[in-house]
Design a protein around this motif. Sequence first.
Motif, PDB file in Angstrom:
ATOM      1  N   ALA A 107       0.908  -1.230  -0.072  1.00 21.02           N
ATOM      2  CA  ALA A 107      -0.061   0.006   0.186  1.00 21.02           C
ATOM      3  C   ALA A 107       0.764   1.052  -0.089  1.00 21.02           C
ATOM      4  N   GLN A 108       1.974   1.228   0.767  1.00 26.12           N
ATOM      5  CA  GLN A 108       2.913   2.545   0.883  1.00 26.12           C
ATOM      6  C   GLN A 108       3.331   2.709  -0.678  1.00 26.12           C
ATOM      7  N   ALA A 109       3.874   1.561  -1.141  1.00 26.35           N
ATOM      8  CA  ALA A 109       4.331   1.769  -2.676  1.00 26.35           C
ATOM      9  C   ALA A 109       3.356   2.333  -3.650  1.00 26.35           C
ATOM     10  N   SER A 110       2.267   1.845  -3.191  1.00 27.44           N
ATOM     11  CA  SER A 110       1.292   2.172  -4.441  1.00 27.44           C
ATOM     12  C   SER A 110       0.673   3.976  -4.093  1.00 27.44           C
ATOM     13  N   VAL A 111       1.332   4.616  -3.364  1.00 27.24           N
ATOM     14  CA  VAL A 111       1.113   5.992  -3.204  1.00 27.24           C
ATOM     15  C   VAL A 111       1.874   6.517  -4.552  1.00 27.24           C
ATOM     16  N   ALA A 112       3.131   6.120  -4.851  1.00 21.65           N
ATOM     17  CA  ALA A 112       3.857   6.546  -6.016  1.00 21.65           C
ATOM     18  C   ALA A 112       3.635   5.798  -7.335  1.00 21.65           C
ATOM     19  N   ILE A 113       3.493   4.516  -7.367  1.00 22.52           N
ATOM     20  CA  ILE A 113       3.567   3.700  -8.464  1.00 22.52           C
ATOM     21  C   ILE A 113       2.295   3.037  -9.015  1.00 22.52           C
ATOM     22  N   GLY A 114       2.072   2.933 -10.205  1.00 18.48           N
ATOM     23  CA  GLY A 114       0.711   2.338 -10.693  1.00 18.48           C
ATOM     24  C   GLY A 114       0.410   0.986 -10.064  1.00 18.48           C
ATOM     25  N   SER A 115      -0.924   0.946 -10.321  1.00 18.83           N
ATOM     26  CA  SER A 115      -1.374  -0.414  -9.555  1.00 18.83           C
ATOM     27  C   SER A 115      -1.138  -1.831 -10.445  1.00 18.83           C
ATOM     28  N   GLY A 116      -0.937  -1.241 -11.643  1.00 17.00           N
ATOM     29  CA  GLY A 116      -0.430  -2.525 -12.602  1.00 17.00           C
ATOM     30  C   GLY A 116       1.089  -2.858 -12.303  1.00 17.00           C
ATOM     31  N   LEU A 117       1.851  -1.929 -12.138  1.00 19.13           N
ATOM     32  CA  LEU A 117       3.286  -2.435 -12.052  1.00 19.13           C
ATOM     33  C   LEU A 117       3.475  -2.955 -10.391  1.00 19.13           C
ATOM     34  N   ILE A 118       2.636  -2.561  -9.707  1.00 19.26           N
ATOM     35  CA  ILE A 118       2.966  -3.048  -8.405  1.00 19.26           C
ATOM     36  C   ILE A 118       2.269  -4.497  -8.312  1.00 19.26           C
ATOM     37  N   ALA A 119       1.325  -4.804  -9.051  1.00 17.96           N
ATOM     38  CA  ALA A 119       0.789  -6.325  -9.229  1.00 17.96           C
ATOM     39  C   ALA A 119       1.750  -7.177  -9.850  1.00 17.96           C
ATOM     40  N   ALA A 120       2.540  -6.502 -10.937  1.00 19.69           N
ATOM     41  CA  ALA A 120       3.787  -7.153 -11.689  1.00 19.69           C
ATOM     42  C   ALA A 120       4.824  -7.763 -10.599  1.00 19.69           C
ATOM     43  N   CYS A 121       5.154  -6.750  -9.716  1.00 16.24           N
ATOM     44  CA  CYS A 121       6.189  -7.158  -8.681  1.00 16.24           C
ATOM     45  C   CYS A 121       5.428  -8.354  -7.713  1.00 16.24           C
TER      46      CYS A 121
END
Length: 312
Positions: A107-121
């Motif tokens: 959730a913290q990373a989602s502040v600055a990064i798009g949801s799709g790229l978060i899911a890829a990680c």
Amino acid sequence: MNTWSCHPARWFTPTRSAPVVLALLACYLVWGSTYLAIRVALVSFPPFFQMGSRFLVAGLLLMGWVLGRRVLSSGDRPAFALPTARQWAHAGVIGSLMLGAGMGLTAQASVAIGSGLIAACIAVVPMMIGGWGLLWGRRPSVSECLGMVLGLGGVLLLVRGASFAASPLSMLCMVGATAAWSLGSVLSTTRYPLAPGAAGFASEMLCGGVVLLAVSWALGERPSWPPQPAAAAAWLYLVVLGSLVAFSAYLYLLRHASPALASSYAFVNPLIALLLGSVMAGEAVSPREWMACGVIMTAVLVILLARQSRRA
């Protein structure tokens, strides 16, 4: 023994396959869309408060359901037994790792990064589980090693993209999140097993929710009140569908489908998250990042197929 009931064809009849398909769709669509919901909810709910309140409420609802079923069954059915003191301690460890660190840092990373790229990680979790498994004598096959190397190449390609290059802190958060989630997954099946069934998941969510709210308090997070309607709807979506419906569907798949099929959400969710983020939230994904996501998905598929062949 009724040989007909064990015949493989029996599992592909309409009455058998329909629930499996519905459970798969729930895991694919719901879990694939939760990353976008997390980002929408951030408008009013800070990262750790959002995750903590989500899992605490979901855990209370699920444990309430367990208690209700226990009363109706007169308390004599093991499926509705409450966690022991040792199992609560295990839930504290697993909840802190998987939900406290895993989902909190996501959730913290989602502040600055798009949801799709978060899911890829997040898709690299099967590879990291294989790595942690080495500590407990679980040696990966040649195919699994190939998948891990391929996945590492995809991650390195992804982090060189513009999105993560602009926010190295978010990349560190995702490294920590995936490491904690995968370690918790391994420990839950080796050293710290949870209580069986819904009670185990409820105890994990309750413990993880408490840890997340404690971190939120320590960081001085303050939710906006009253919350914006879209943020409140996203939070409710995460509680009901993301934490209750999808988890129940996943448990059903574990009982009625192959491990590879049940785990296939790992490479389907990022694709759905990328599409939803691009279409509904206008998140920009560069060609290099799309290619990196494709490499990661291929690697996860190689690992899942390799594990399925080892179990066959």
